[in-house]
Design an enzyme around this catalytic site. Structure first.
Site, PDB file in Angstrom:
ATOM      1  N   ASN A   1       0.826  -1.208   0.000  1.00  0.00           N
ATOM      2  CA  ASN A   1       0.000   0.000   0.000  1.00  0.00           C
ATOM      3  C   ASN A   1       0.853   1.248   0.000  1.00  0.00           C
ATOM      4  O   ASN A   1       1.953   1.272   0.549  1.00  0.00           O
ATOM      5  CB  ASN A   1      -0.969  -0.011   1.188  1.00  0.00           C
ATOM      6  CG  ASN A   1      -0.358   0.601   2.440  1.00  0.00           C
ATOM      7  OD1 ASN A   1      -0.309   1.828   2.588  1.00  0.00           O
ATOM      8  ND2 ASN A   1       0.115  -0.250   3.335  1.00  0.00           N
TER       9      ASN A   1
ATOM     10  N   CYS B   1       8.100   8.084   8.821  1.00  0.00           N
ATOM     11  CA  CYS B   1       7.961   9.176   7.845  1.00  0.00           C
ATOM     12  C   CYS B   1       9.307   9.838   7.603  1.00  0.00           C
ATOM     13  O   CYS B   1      10.145   9.878   8.489  1.00  0.00           O
ATOM     14  CB  CYS B   1       7.041  10.256   8.386  1.00  0.00           C
ATOM     15  SG  CYS B   1       5.488   9.632   8.913  1.00  0.00           S
TER      16      CYS B   1
ATOM     17  N   THR C   1       5.158  -1.555   8.034  1.00  0.00           N
ATOM     18  CA  THR C   1       5.275  -2.339   6.798  1.00  0.00           C
ATOM     19  C   THR C   1       6.721  -2.379   6.286  1.00  0.00           C
ATOM     20  O   THR C   1       7.519  -1.497   6.576  1.00  0.00           O
ATOM     21  CB  THR C   1       4.389  -1.733   5.695  1.00  0.00           C
ATOM     22  OG1 THR C   1       4.712  -0.348   5.588  1.00  0.00           O
ATOM     23  CG2 THR C   1       2.920  -1.879   6.021  1.00  0.00           C
TER      24      THR C   1
ATOM     25  N   GLY D   1       2.288  -7.625  12.451  1.00  0.00           N
ATOM     26  CA  GLY D   1       2.835  -8.089  11.178  1.00  0.00           C
ATOM     27  C   GLY D   1       2.260  -9.433  10.773  1.00  0.00           C
ATOM     28  O   GLY D   1       2.703 -10.468  11.249  1.00  0.00           O
TER      29      GLY D   1
HETATM   30  C1  FMN Z   1      -3.556   0.088   4.121  1.00  0.00           C
HETATM   31  C2  FMN Z   1      -2.615   0.250   5.279  1.00  0.00           C
HETATM   32  C3  FMN Z   1      -2.478   1.498   5.900  1.00  0.00           C
HETATM   33  C4  FMN Z   1      -1.606   1.673   6.971  1.00  0.00           C
HETATM   34  N1  FMN Z   1      -1.509   2.901   7.578  1.00  0.00           N
HETATM   35  C5  FMN Z   1      -0.677   3.059   8.644  1.00  0.00           C
HETATM   36  C6  FMN Z   1      -0.610   4.316   9.341  1.00  0.00           C
HETATM   37  O1  FMN Z   1      -1.312   5.275   9.013  1.00  0.00           O
HETATM   38  N2  FMN Z   1       0.273   4.424  10.392  1.00  0.00           N
HETATM   39  C7  FMN Z   1       1.039   3.369  10.812  1.00  0.00           C
HETATM   40  O2  FMN Z   1       1.796   3.510  11.776  1.00  0.00           O
HETATM   41  N3  FMN Z   1       0.957   2.166  10.194  1.00  0.00           N
HETATM   42  C8  FMN Z   1       0.123   1.993   9.121  1.00  0.00           C
HETATM   43  N4  FMN Z   1       0.051   0.757   8.504  1.00  0.00           N
HETATM   44  C9  FMN Z   1       0.890  -0.351   9.008  1.00  0.00           C
HETATM   45  C10 FMN Z   1       0.095  -1.294   9.911  1.00  0.00           C
HETATM   46  O3  FMN Z   1      -0.383  -0.642  11.058  1.00  0.00           O
HETATM   47  C11 FMN Z   1       0.948  -2.508  10.320  1.00  0.00           C
HETATM   48  O4  FMN Z   1       2.059  -2.065  11.063  1.00  0.00           O
HETATM   49  C12 FMN Z   1       1.446  -3.313   9.120  1.00  0.00           C
HETATM   50  O5  FMN Z   1       0.476  -3.371   8.114  1.00  0.00           O
HETATM   51  C13 FMN Z   1       1.854  -4.748   9.504  1.00  0.00           C
HETATM   52  O6  FMN Z   1       0.757  -5.464  10.046  1.00  0.00           O
HETATM   53  P1  FMN Z   1      -0.185  -6.457   9.167  1.00  0.00           P
HETATM   54  O7  FMN Z   1       0.717  -7.353   8.394  1.00  0.00           O
HETATM   55  O8  FMN Z   1      -1.021  -7.167  10.190  1.00  0.00           O
HETATM   56  O9  FMN Z   1      -0.991  -5.590   8.280  1.00  0.00           O
HETATM   57  C14 FMN Z   1      -0.832   0.566   7.437  1.00  0.00           C
HETATM   58  C15 FMN Z   1      -0.985  -0.676   6.811  1.00  0.00           C
HETATM   59  C16 FMN Z   1      -1.853  -0.858   5.751  1.00  0.00           C
HETATM   60  C17 FMN Z   1      -1.979  -2.211   5.123  1.00  0.00           C
END
Ligand code: FMN
Ligand code: FAD
Ligand code: FES
Lengths: 307, 282
Positions: free
Chosen positions: A73, A134, A197, A247
């Protein structure tokens, strides 16, 4: 028999959570977006979409693409801004029993502090989670998360501006996560979330163009789980403050793996998209596991990996 | 019309018929599926809404796919819903392997609905291409119920790509179903916007509303025609969707807004999928 609440209630960063399961930032909107599909009163915590001092419009489409075992993303941190969150979302969200943890970001230390100042006026917030992945535009655009000094600097500045616990969210896109974890702990962080991510890319072989508008983006989902478990394991050995594992978590087994590696809480991210009730199933599953293993509280399992 | 909140349920496959279309003078076929599911609940589903679907228990691919409701039949305590899909990639390939009786992850009904009131005392023109026809069948039923004169303009590569054509003919009458195919195997040869424009020229003084769903290029062409003849048009959009419920913000579409840049991003899944064409910042 012990109740689910007795088995799962856990303390982290000075906050008591009804259970260790939260929704990850950017995958649950401002929490309320899930109210029709899950029981927000049962959820341990909501980590909101990243909030900045001012609203952000986000990136041009296409913003997402599915890859094997995950997705990339580049949303561009589109959000309504801290002020609108406090005025329009928080009053309804705090009616629920869940813990409310706004995720906060900025492109300079001043912007982080400004967002925190606005959120300090909000009632019902339990802690802050800082997204430090960021770029720091005032320091050449390098990500705060990639530099121990900058990560520590932003942590210290927010720590000073905040009356609430500060959780710092680390990026896996670094050479030595233990070094960053220690620097952030020394700067006053109350807990660490990991991981954000992993930077990834996907190319359409027919057009030879990147599959998302931003060229690269953040990879999430089951594909990154082993990287995340490794980061939690390494950070657990490096610091004393509590850890929050994130994650690729989609099932009870996934959550347990993180807890055994050293996480006190876990967050469910991408799984909310394809299985909106994943958090509810994991909460039930963790209680069941405690009973099965004769644990009187889930905290007994934290960091018990035999390695 | 009020929208119910979406439900995440396990539905059951009642029918999953596959078929192919091979345009003349081409050796490449397009493959489609006609899917009917039984939802174990009575649901109110509005024209233009969609569901997020995935074969149950499968995690490759991971994400569900958005599919527009084609037809809905309410039973006592359950609902039969039909979809038409084109087999393009991993998600739709996986849908195509489902057998009668298989469980399906079903999240619906999602999104907004067409503004049917907008055609009160006007004529409705439905402009569709490819699997886009699925998204307007229930709309056509609704318009007929309201007594709105309704005409369909349906386009595709070949006869076999005019999906649901026979059902539309039965509903609206052959005289109200105008078709165009790129290979000329049905209706006139070419794009459907040509007969659409001819119709508008011949009926210049009749107040009209256009409803359209189809490939991007067709929607853009339709919007251009709508501009030229100053007709309001409602377009049903597509965008890559991870969630369908407003939590990923992946499905952004630029919508005009009174600010320095002139637009903001809205979500196709919850603000749409249906937008007035003059709202869009294209
Ligand atoms: C569509 C999307 C938007 C995200 N937006 C943010 C965000 O605004 N701030 C942040 O710290 N992490 C953001 N993340 C990261 C997630 O909070 C998480 O750390 C990461 O996706 C890993 O977890 P997962 O594999 O369970 O998705 C985002 C992830 C996705 C997929
Ligand atoms: C509101 C809505 C309603 C929809 N209704 C229908 C429907 O009724 N019938 C139907 O067949 N499809 C419909 N779609 C599209 C569908 O959800 C899938 O995106 C599409 O079928 C591709 O999925 P896939 O798994 O086959 O392909 P993937 O493996 O995801 O991708 C295969 C190829 O298709 C391209 N692609 C993926 N998604 C899209 C998209 N949304 N638009 C254009 N190209 C894309 C990819 O770039 C890739 O080249 C709808 C989409 C939306 C948003
Ligand atoms: S598809 Fe996730 S917000 Fe629209």
């Amino acid at each position: 028999m012990m109740t689910d609440s007795q088995l799962l209630t856990i303390e982290c960063a000075g906050v008591t959570f009804p259970n260790p399961v939260g929704t990850a930032s950017g995958t649950c909107g401002y929490g309320l977006d899930l109210k029709d599909l899950i029981d927000l009163n049962k959820l341990g915590a909501v980590f909101t979409k990243g909030l900045s001092a001012k609203p952000m419009r986000g990136n041009a489409p296409w913003r997402i693409v599915e890859t094997h075992g995950g997705m990339i993303n580049a949303i561009g941190l589109q959000n309504i801004g801290a002020k609108t969150f406090v005025a329009e979302k928080l009053p309804e969200l705090r009616q629920y029993a869940t813990r409310i943890i706004p995720n906060v970001f900025g492109y300079s230390i001043d912007e982080y502090s400004e967002a925190i100042r606005i959120l300090e006026d909000g009632e019902g917030i339990h802690a802050y989670e800082l997204n430090i992945s960021c770029p720091n535009v005032k320091e050449g655009g390098k990500s705060f998360a990639n530099d121990a000094c900058q990560a520590a600097e932003v942590t210290a500045a927010v720590r000073k501006a905040s009356s609430r616990p500060v959780i710092v969210k680390l990026s896996p896109n670094v050479t030595d996560i233990a070094e960053i974890a220690r620097a952030v702990e020394d700067a006053g962080a109350d807990a660490l979330s990991l991981i954000n991510t992993a930077i990834g890319m996907s190319i359409d072989i027919h057009t030879r163009k990147p599959r998302i508008g931003n060229v690269t983006g953040g990879l999430s989902g089951p594909a990154i789980k082993p990287i995340a478990v490794r980061c939690v394991f390494q950070a657990y050995r490096a610091v004393k403050i509590p850890l929050i594992g994130i994650g690729g978590i989609a099932t009870t087994e996934d959550a347990l793996e993180f807890i055994i590696a050293g996480a006190r809480l876990i967050q469910v991210g991408t799984a909310n998209f394809y299985d909106p009730s994943a958090t509810m199933k994991i909460i039930d599953g963790l209680a069941e596991y405690c009973r099965e293993k004769n644990l009187n509280n889930i905290s007994k399992l934290v960091g018990t990996v035999e390695a | 019309m009020s929208t119910e909140c979406p439900r995440d349920l396990i539905a059951t496959v009642e029918r999953n018929d596959l078929f192919a279309s091979t345009p003349q003078s081409q050796n490449k076929s397009r493959h489609y599926g006609f899917l009917q599911l039984r939802i174990p609940q009575a649901q109110t589903i509005l024209p233009g809404q969609f569901a997020m679907l995935k074969k149950h228990g499968i995690y490759e691919p991971l994400l569900r796919r958005a599919m527009a409701y084609y037809r809905v039949t309410r039973h006592d305590g359950s609902t039969s819903v039909e979809f038409i899909y084109q087999i393009l990639g991993r998600g739709t390939e996986s849908l195509s392997t489902m057998r009668v009786g298989d469980p399906v992850d079903y999240l619906g009904a999602l999104g907004n609905t067409y503004d049917v009131q907008a055609t009160k005392d006007k004529n409705a023109l439905l402009v569709v291409g490819g699997v886009g026809s699925a998204a307007v069948f229930m709309l056509a039923e609704e318009l007929l119920k309201q007594g709105t004169p309704t005409r369909l303009f349906i386009g595709g590569a070949s006869r076999g790509d005019l999906l649901g054509y026979d059902d539309f003919v039965e509903l609206l009458g052959k005289e109200n179903c105008i078709s165009a195919t790129v290979d000329g195997s049905e209706g006139e040869r070419g794009f459907v916007t040509t007969p659409l424009e001819r119709h508008l020229q011949a009926n210049a003084n009749k107040p009209t509303v256009i409803y359209s769903c189809g490939p991007d290029a067709m929607l853009h062409a339709t919007a251009k025609v709508a501009d030229k003849y100053q007709i309001p048009a409602q377009l049903s959009l597509e965008a890559p969707m991870a969630c369908g419920i407003g939590i990923c913000v992946g499905c952004a579409v630029a919508v005009k807004h009174d600010c320095a840049e002139g637009f903001v991003y809205k979500k196709v899944c919850t603000d749409g999928p249906i937008f007035w064409h003059e709202e869009l910042h294209w």
